[in-house]
Design an enzyme around this catalytic site. Structure first.
Site, short mmCIF file in Angstrom:
data_model
loop_
_atom_site.label_atom_id
_atom_site.label_comp_id
_atom_site.label_asym_id
_atom_site.label_seq_id
_atom_site.Cartn_x
_atom_site.Cartn_y
_atom_site.Cartn_z
N ARG A 171 0.84 -1.18 0.00
CA ARG A 171 0.00 0.00 0.00
C ARG A 171 0.88 1.25 0.00
NH1 ARG A 171 -2.54 -0.85 6.08
NH2 ARG A 171 -0.67 -0.42 7.29
N THR B 125 3.06 4.22 1.02
CA THR B 125 3.95 4.38 2.17
C THR B 125 4.49 5.80 2.32
OG1 THR B 125 5.92 3.80 0.90
CG2 THR B 125 4.71 1.97 1.95
N TRP C 117 13.03 3.80 -10.75
CA TRP C 117 12.32 3.38 -11.95
C TRP C 117 13.03 3.83 -13.22
CZ3 TRP C 117 9.21 -0.41 -12.24
CH2 TRP C 117 8.42 -0.77 -11.14
N CYS D 22 12.54 2.47 0.92
CA CYS D 22 11.42 2.09 1.79
C CYS D 22 11.38 0.57 1.90
CB CYS D 22 10.12 2.63 1.20
SG CYS D 22 8.63 1.87 1.85
N CYS E 49 8.20 -1.07 0.35
CA CYS E 49 8.23 -0.92 -1.11
C CYS E 49 9.24 -1.89 -1.73
CB CYS E 49 8.59 0.51 -1.50
SG CYS E 49 7.48 1.76 -0.85
#
Length: 279
Positions: A18, A20, A31, A224, A227
């Site tokens: 979810r 964060t 990315w 994270c 994540c």
């Protein structure tokens, strides 16, 4: 490596994927590296969005390009990575921190965030393509589940829970899932991939393997913990799906009552495959 002294066990039910709060330049760099280092690209490349742009926040870096000059396999690879990215973005929109008061957070769907990441007007027309790539990823993993069924149907295979009763119960549930996947006929047909000369196909498969390995390493840079957990889990799940699809002959020739020799899945790969498909 489960035997590593640095390994940590995580209950995925207690740590759902979810929102964060992890975003901005750091997330964008991760990315950007994944796309730039691992997406097979022709000459015309649309650079990822600027992480400093206030209207975007670095939420969805994209390398969009025309398919001219790319073979089927390389187009498939890009679509899978885009689909994985869309899945992660979709889940943080679906389970977003809407309000946090006195230690009682309220989670739920954030339609505004979903629109920002997937609406055609907000994404220069890219949003629908991202969702199509997510569906394509779903078909690939669905196909893998249907193909791996014979591996688990053998009596010698258990699920390594350490509890005989739980092993049998979990295996029965898994076989039920496999039966359901076979009832859905719109699977991606991987036979059209790597159908050229054997030397070229072998080289391209190795490229795929190395790219996925590199993506997993890049995921280690995510700042994270949660994540990073879900990113690596879904990357490994996709890698496991491709491993299955490219091992059909080995799976079909497995002995019924003796340990696997030509094909084997680790406990971690099984967990990753099932949870990635669940995502």
């Amino acid at each position: 490596d489960e035997r590593s002294p640095d390994a940590q066990y995580v209950d995925l039910l207690l740590n759902p994927e979810r929102y964060t709060g992890y975003k901005g330049p750091s997330a964008w760099r991760v990315w950007n590296s994944i796309y730039e280092e691992n997406c097979f690209k022709p000459r015309s490349v649309y650079r990822p969005l600027n992480p400093l742009a206030p209207s975007r926040g670095g939420s969805f870096g994209i390398c969009h390009f025309s398919w001219t000059g790319l073979c089927l396999e390389k187009r498939v690879f890009y679509k899978l990575i885009s689909g994985l990215h869309a899945s992660i973005n979709l889940h943080l929109c679906a389970n977003y921190l809407l309000e946090e008061t006195w230690g009682k957070p309220r989670w739920g769907p954030n339609v505004k965030e979903f629109t920002r990441r997937f609406d055609p007007a907000e994404t220069k027309g890219e949003g629908p393509r991202r969702l199509k790539n997510l569906y394509f990823l779903y078909l690939i993993e669905l196909r893998a589940l249907s193909k791996v069924a014979p591996y688990f149907e053998r009596a010698v295979v258990d699920l390594y829970t350490g509890n005989g009763h739980e092993d049998a119960e979990s295996k029965a549930l898994l076989l039920d899932i496999f039966r359901d996947t076979k009832s859905f006929h719109m699977h991606f047909d991987e036979k059209s991939m790597f159908a050229g000369d054997k030397k070229g196909a072998k080289s391209l498969k190795e490229e795929f393997r190395l790219h996925f390995k590199n993506i997993s390493r890049i995921m280690d840079c995510v700042g994270c913990d949660k994540c990073r957990l879900w990113g690596k889990l879904q990357t490994q799940g996709l890698g496991t799906a491709l491993k299955i699809l490219f091992s059909e002959k080995e799976i079909q020739s497995l002995p019924e009552n003796s340990p696997s020799k030509g094909f084997q899945l680790t406990r971690q790969e099984i967990v990753a495959l099932v949870n990635a498909f669940g995502r």
